[in-house]
Design a protein around this motif. Sequence first.
Motif, PDB file in Angstrom:
ATOM      1  N   ARG A 147       3.565   2.009   8.619  1.00  0.00           N
ATOM      2  CA  ARG A 147       4.203   3.339   8.340  1.00  0.00           C
ATOM      3  C   ARG A 147       3.397   4.150   7.574  1.00  0.00           C
ATOM      4  N   PRO A 148       2.032   4.394   8.056  1.00  0.00           N
ATOM      5  CA  PRO A 148       1.275   5.169   7.615  1.00  0.00           C
ATOM      6  C   PRO A 148       1.546   6.515   7.055  1.00  0.00           C
ATOM      7  N   GLY A 149       1.511   6.863   5.857  1.00  0.00           N
ATOM      8  CA  GLY A 149       1.890   8.071   5.214  1.00  0.00           C
ATOM      9  C   GLY A 149       3.274   8.331   5.089  1.00  0.00           C
ATOM     10  N   GLN A 150       4.134   7.164   5.244  1.00  0.00           N
ATOM     11  CA  GLN A 150       5.464   7.497   5.031  1.00  0.00           C
ATOM     12  C   GLN A 150       6.042   7.020   3.787  1.00  0.00           C
ATOM     13  N   LEU A 151       5.169   6.352   2.990  1.00  0.00           N
ATOM     14  CA  LEU A 151       5.666   5.685   1.790  1.00  0.00           C
ATOM     15  C   LEU A 151       4.714   6.317   0.612  1.00  0.00           C
ATOM     16  N   SER A 152       5.514   6.430  -0.425  1.00  0.00           N
ATOM     17  CA  SER A 152       4.908   6.813  -1.725  1.00  0.00           C
ATOM     18  C   SER A 152       4.870   6.173  -3.045  1.00  0.00           C
ATOM     19  N   GLN A 171      -7.154   0.201  -0.385  1.00  0.00           N
ATOM     20  CA  GLN A 171      -8.563   0.099   0.037  1.00  0.00           C
ATOM     21  C   GLN A 171      -8.756  -1.105   0.657  1.00  0.00           C
ATOM     22  N   HIS A 172      -8.235  -2.433  -0.104  1.00  0.00           N
ATOM     23  CA  HIS A 172      -8.302  -3.629   0.554  1.00  0.00           C
ATOM     24  C   HIS A 172      -7.595  -3.973   1.604  1.00  0.00           C
ATOM     25  N   TYR A 173      -6.407  -3.395   1.873  1.00  0.00           N
ATOM     26  CA  TYR A 173      -5.743  -3.478   3.124  1.00  0.00           C
ATOM     27  C   TYR A 173      -5.865  -2.355   4.136  1.00  0.00           C
ATOM     28  N   GLY A 174      -6.418  -1.370   3.788  1.00  0.00           N
ATOM     29  CA  GLY A 174      -6.498  -0.147   4.599  1.00  0.00           C
ATOM     30  C   GLY A 174      -5.274   0.453   4.729  1.00  0.00           C
ATOM     31  N   LEU A 175      -4.691   0.739   3.723  1.00  0.00           N
ATOM     32  CA  LEU A 175      -3.367   1.767   3.634  1.00  0.00           C
ATOM     33  C   LEU A 175      -3.504   3.105   3.318  1.00  0.00           C
ATOM     34  N   GLY A 195      14.604   5.198  -5.926  1.00  0.00           N
ATOM     35  CA  GLY A 195      14.140   5.105  -4.550  1.00  0.00           C
ATOM     36  C   GLY A 195      13.530   6.443  -4.215  1.00  0.00           C
ATOM     37  N   HIS A 196      12.976   7.157  -5.294  1.00  0.00           N
ATOM     38  CA  HIS A 196      12.051   8.502  -4.911  1.00  0.00           C
ATOM     39  C   HIS A 196      10.896   8.175  -4.510  1.00  0.00           C
ATOM     40  N   VAL A 197      10.255   7.262  -4.870  1.00  0.00           N
ATOM     41  CA  VAL A 197       9.074   6.511  -4.281  1.00  0.00           C
ATOM     42  C   VAL A 197       9.389   5.143  -4.207  1.00  0.00           C
ATOM     43  N   GLN A 198       8.654   4.515  -3.435  1.00  0.00           N
ATOM     44  CA  GLN A 198       8.733   3.105  -2.827  1.00  0.00           C
ATOM     45  C   GLN A 198       8.287   1.916  -3.888  1.00  0.00           C
ATOM     46  N   LEU A 199       7.159   2.122  -4.532  1.00  0.00           N
ATOM     47  CA  LEU A 199       6.278   1.193  -4.969  1.00  0.00           C
ATOM     48  C   LEU A 199       5.593   1.791  -6.246  1.00  0.00           C
ATOM     49  N   GLY A 200       5.054   0.851  -6.916  1.00  0.00           N
ATOM     50  CA  GLY A 200       4.059   1.395  -8.049  1.00  0.00           C
ATOM     51  C   GLY A 200       3.843   0.046  -8.939  1.00  0.00           C
TER      52      GLY A 200
END
Lengths: 252, 60
Positions: A147-152, A171-175, A195-200
């Motif tokens: 899902r390139p560019g879909q997550l923040s 960079q490690h995973y090319g994301l 849920g405004h952003v998905q990870l951090g």
Amino acid sequence: MMRRVCIAIALTAAIGNPVHAQDYPSKAITITLVLAAGTGLDVVARTWGEQLALGLGKPVIFDNRPGANGIVAANAVKNAAADGHTLLVGTSAALALNPTTYKQLPYDPQKDFVPLAVYLKSPFVLIVHPSLPVKSVKELAAYVKARPGQLSYSSTGPGGAPRLATEMFMQHYGLTITHVPYKNSPQAIVDVAAGHVQLGFAEAGASRAFIRDKRLRALAVSSLTRFNSLPEVPHWPKPPAGPNSKRYRGMH
Amino acid sequence: MNRLHGEMTRILNLPDVNKTIASLDLIPVPPASIESNQQYIAAEARKWGDLVRSANIRPE
């Protein structure tokens, strides 16, 4: 490399005129912190600050001045009388990274400050919103890749470990993950839970309650050892081999 | 400076201080000399400088 992403905390003093040992301290010591009051790092500073007051026989006053990646606090200490009575508690962002991140800085960490103690490392945990169907770093990488560019992702500022760790992960995973900066760590965490952003990447202390309540899922810790309070959360996996994989030495 | 450094070294070796640190999931760093601290910070700047530049991390 990712196994060693932490922010380091140091107590420093502005470089100035030498003070005779027998005259020191002559008044209360002010400790200016780049950290906000009430954070785990602030609590630790107050713990040793108490001891310092006992040891020096003078009161120790705390002055929290978070803001601008530590520039506000560092500047305040640099501009105070350099007689050893005003000290700075800074993070790696303020003391090591700002010179690279900012074209112009009102202070020079190497020239303006003496590091009396590098005393703490704050490791991070990778958190995701529980709706993501991933249970590990590798699953997350695959999910994001599809899902390139879909997550923040949330971060606490340009020199902070969350930003650096996520950049390294990408960079490690090319994301490709969209970066959403926040003013501070609690806000950065709350918005992942909302849920405004998905990870951090989050500090353990600040995210612990959310993880326990399952409002966030923790995938991995960035330190060499597991967290006492989250013993089931594993270390970061070895980065994948390949053209995108880079070796960065750990921040600790 | 030396007095402060000495005090901090003593304090950071106190078990109560280290207990507080561990309870917050933070990692204590053994006290070192001022010179060693300076080298450490300079090394950090070098190590992470690459990532900051390659990721084009800029102030917001």
